[in-house]
Design an enzyme around this catalytic site. Structure first.
Site, mmCIF file in Angstrom:
data_model
loop_
_atom_site.group_PDB
_atom_site.id
_atom_site.type_symbol
_atom_site.label_atom_id
_atom_site.label_comp_id
_atom_site.label_asym_id
_atom_site.label_seq_id
_atom_site.Cartn_x
_atom_site.Cartn_y
_atom_site.Cartn_z
ATOM 1 C CD GLU A 193 -1.311 11.555 -3.010
ATOM 2 O OE1 GLU A 193 -2.154 10.782 -3.516
ATOM 3 O OE2 GLU A 193 -0.788 11.356 -1.912
ATOM 4 C CG ASP A 194 -5.724 9.191 -4.744
ATOM 5 O OD1 ASP A 194 -4.873 9.716 -3.986
ATOM 6 O OD2 ASP A 194 -6.169 8.042 -4.556
ATOM 7 C CG ASP A 224 -7.511 11.536 4.660
ATOM 8 O OD1 ASP A 224 -8.286 12.371 5.138
ATOM 9 O OD2 ASP A 224 -7.502 10.347 5.039
ATOM 10 C CG PHE A 233 -13.638 6.008 2.379
ATOM 11 C CD1 PHE A 233 -12.384 6.172 2.954
ATOM 12 C CD2 PHE A 233 -13.768 5.125 1.319
ATOM 13 C CE1 PHE A 233 -11.281 5.468 2.472
ATOM 14 C CE2 PHE A 233 -12.679 4.411 0.840
ATOM 15 C CZ PHE A 233 -11.436 4.585 1.421
ATOM 16 N NE ARG A 247 -7.101 0.661 -7.151
ATOM 17 C CZ ARG A 247 -6.528 1.378 -6.191
ATOM 18 N NH1 ARG A 247 -6.629 2.685 -6.210
ATOM 19 N NH2 ARG A 247 -5.876 0.799 -5.209
HETATM 20 P P1 IMP Z 1 -3.027 10.800 3.688
HETATM 21 O O1 IMP Z 1 -1.646 10.297 3.894
HETATM 22 O O2 IMP Z 1 -3.874 10.617 4.935
HETATM 23 O O3 IMP Z 1 -3.097 12.223 3.170
HETATM 24 O O4 IMP Z 1 -3.722 9.830 2.697
HETATM 25 C C1 IMP Z 1 -3.594 9.893 1.355
HETATM 26 C C2 IMP Z 1 -4.004 8.595 0.733
HETATM 27 O O5 IMP Z 1 -4.987 7.873 1.507
HETATM 28 C C3 IMP Z 1 -4.647 8.851 -0.610
HETATM 29 O O6 IMP Z 1 -3.683 8.963 -1.630
HETATM 30 C C4 IMP Z 1 -5.547 7.637 -0.737
HETATM 31 O O7 IMP Z 1 -4.802 6.551 -1.250
HETATM 32 C C5 IMP Z 1 -5.967 7.303 0.678
HETATM 33 N N1 IMP Z 1 -7.285 7.887 0.993
HETATM 34 C C6 IMP Z 1 -7.555 8.854 1.885
HETATM 35 N N2 IMP Z 1 -8.879 9.150 1.891
HETATM 36 C C7 IMP Z 1 -9.437 8.351 0.960
HETATM 37 C C8 IMP Z 1 -10.787 8.196 0.479
HETATM 38 O O8 IMP Z 1 -11.739 8.859 0.897
HETATM 39 N N3 IMP Z 1 -10.959 7.277 -0.493
HETATM 40 C C9 IMP Z 1 -9.957 6.520 -0.995
HETATM 41 N N4 IMP Z 1 -8.691 6.640 -0.592
HETATM 42 C C10 IMP Z 1 -8.434 7.548 0.386
#
Ligand code: IMP
Length: 181
Positions: free
Chosen positions: A102-103, A106, A155, A168
């Site tokens: 995962e990148d 969040d 962000f 990206r």
């Molecule tokens: P989660 O489901 O809220 O944990 O979100 C995970 C996904 O939201 C990541 O894999 C990203 O694609 C996107 N995301 C959350 N925060 C960021 C950010 O700061 N920058 C870019 N993408 C984000």
């Protein structure tokens, strides 16, 4: 260091050198944990692609790659709460050592969903590696097994991560100012 862009000046949070050093450290941990075994790296499209490419090259074990796609309903820059699959994996995961790449972690909603999807395949083991962890934003009680950097609630873009599909290709990880979100 700052990037000039059409929207704003982007503050660099992690330089390409800092990222490269940390990715090598993560790779060494994974290599140690899976010594003598084979693994399948599954990257979450599209944000994890660059991280997966670098990470996989720093892990000297027998490995294959696959990718999975997810989308969040109504989400523009953050997860809205409902996650759905847009692309499934192509290789069988049953009995395999799966490393989900995962990148950024969040709220944890995406990972919570993906863990269910993956565990349904009955892998031999499932580990999660996240380059970034916004631990303070967590809604679901999920954790990554390997984390690159824990970051505050900002962000971020670059090194695979986007805002509206842009940025990206930035080699560094930068903060997008809140006024540009
Ligand atoms: P989660 O489901 O809220 O944990 O979100 C995970 C996904 O939201 C990541 O894999 C990203 O694609 C996107 N995301 C959350 N925060 C960021 C950010 O700061 N920058 C870019 N993408 C984000």
């Amino acid at each position: 260091m700052f990037y000039e862009c059409t929207m704003a000046e982007l503050r660099v949070l992690f330089t390409r050198d800092q990222i490269a050093r940390r990715v090598v450290e993560l790779g060494a941990q994974i290599e140690k944990d899976f010594a003598g075994q084979s693994v399948i790296f599954v990257g979450v499209l599209k944000g994890a692609t660059i991280f997966l490419a670098d990470l996989a090259r720093s892990v000297r074990v027998d490995a294959t790659f696959d990718f999975i796609g997810v989308a969040s309903y109504g989400a523009h820059k953050m997860t809205s709460g409902e996650v759905r699959l847009t692309k499934d994996v192509e290789q069988p995961l049953t009995g395999r050592n799966v490393i989900l790449v995962e990148d950024i972690l969040d709220t944890g909603l995406t990972l919570q969903y993906l863990k269910k999807v993956f565990l349904a395949h009955q892998p031999a083991c499932l580990k999660v590696v996240a380059l970034l962890d916004k631990a303070c934003r967590r809604i679901e009680p999920v954790k990554a097994d390997y984390v690159g950097f824990t970051i505050p609630d900002e962000f971020v873009i670059g090194y695979g991560m986007d805002y509206a599909e842009r940025y990206r290709n930035l080699p560094d990880i930068c903060v997008l100012p809140p006024e540009d979100l």
